[in-house]
Design a protein around this motif. Structure first.
Motif, PDB file in Angstrom:
ATOM      1  N   ARG A   4       6.471 -13.169 -39.963  1.00  0.00           N
ATOM      2  CA  ARG A   4       6.297 -13.860 -38.676  1.00  0.00           C
ATOM      3  C   ARG A   4       5.677 -15.247 -38.842  1.00  0.00           C
ATOM      4  NH1 ARG A   4       2.601 -11.449 -33.803  1.00  0.00           N
ATOM      5  NH2 ARG A   4       2.419 -13.395 -32.688  1.00  0.00           N
ATOM      6  N   TYR A  48      -5.832 -18.214 -36.547  1.00  0.00           N
ATOM      7  CA  TYR A  48      -6.462 -17.577 -37.710  1.00  0.00           C
ATOM      8  C   TYR A  48      -7.870 -18.146 -37.866  1.00  0.00           C
ATOM      9  CZ  TYR A  48      -2.037 -15.469 -38.939  1.00  0.00           C
ATOM     10  OH  TYR A  48      -0.895 -14.710 -38.913  1.00  0.00           O
ATOM     11  N   THR A  72      -7.516 -13.779 -40.795  1.00  0.00           N
ATOM     12  CA  THR A  72      -7.230 -12.817 -39.726  1.00  0.00           C
ATOM     13  C   THR A  72      -7.131 -13.541 -38.398  1.00  0.00           C
ATOM     14  OG1 THR A  72      -8.421 -11.096 -40.923  1.00  0.00           O
ATOM     15  CG2 THR A  72      -8.029 -10.697 -38.589  1.00  0.00           C
ATOM     16  N   GLN A  80      -5.676  -4.668 -33.219  1.00  0.00           N
ATOM     17  CA  GLN A  80      -4.368  -5.138 -33.671  1.00  0.00           C
ATOM     18  C   GLN A  80      -4.477  -6.508 -34.348  1.00  0.00           C
ATOM     19  OE1 GLN A  80      -2.250  -5.184 -29.959  1.00  0.00           O
ATOM     20  NE2 GLN A  80      -1.494  -3.109 -30.247  1.00  0.00           N
ATOM     21  N   GLU A  82      -3.830  -9.561 -36.883  1.00  0.00           N
ATOM     22  CA  GLU A  82      -2.713 -10.074 -37.682  1.00  0.00           C
ATOM     23  C   GLU A  82      -3.339 -10.761 -38.899  1.00  0.00           C
ATOM     24  OE1 GLU A  82       0.711 -13.467 -37.253  1.00  0.00           O
ATOM     25  OE2 GLU A  82       0.111 -12.397 -35.448  1.00  0.00           O
TER      26      GLU A  82
END
Length: 158
Positions: A4, A48, A72, A80, A82
């Protein structure tokens, strides 16, 4: 296979190389050293905003050194997250990588440890000096071609 984040970077014309996914399914990207600072800022703005860890390793004897950043993004809730892993490689002879300190302050001691153990110089780091070894230590102990001093010979010389 492109993840992604890699797809988003391609869409916005940001140069990188996808290294696939690790065993936990975390996307791993390679960023050129000269592009790292600007891409770090872009990743921070993209969400992030948490640097989970930074480490470094010697790829192979006489080869490249790598600085690794685990980032992260928590957009939809803490359950959740990413995550992405960024690898920035540097030449062994003069390993210089832009510091991520001014983007993620938590990288302070981690980049210092990578400098101390592998000799990677983090450009614009505010306090880049040894953190584990004495200032007088010669060499970089975690490099695969490092030859440790013989302490018995050193003690006998005194």
């Amino acid at each position: 296979m492109q993840g992604r984040l890699s797809a988003w970077l391609v869409k916005h014309g940001i140069i990188h190389r996808s290294l696939g996914f690790d065993y936990q399914g975390i996307e791993t990207l390679q960023i050129k050293s000269e592009d790292w600072h600007s891409i770090a800022v872009i990743l921070y703005v993209y969400g992030y905003n948490y640097l989970r860890a930074q480490c470094a390793y010697d790829v192979s004897p006489g080869g490249l050194l790598a600085s690794v950043y685990h980032l992260t993004r928590i957009e939809y809730g803490v359950d959740q997250p990413e995550e992405v892993c960024i690898k920035v490689f540097a030449q062994r002879r003069n390993p210089i990588i832009p510091s991520a300190f001014w983007v993620w302050k938590s990288v302070d001691f981690q980049e210092r440890e990578s400098y101390d153990m592998l000799g990677i110089s983090y450009h614009n780091h505010p306090r880049l000096k040894r953190i584990l070894m004495p200032e007088s230590w010669l060499g970089w102990p975690l490099r695969k071609d490092y030859i440790a001093p013989n302490f018995f010979e050193i003690q006998d010389a005194h």
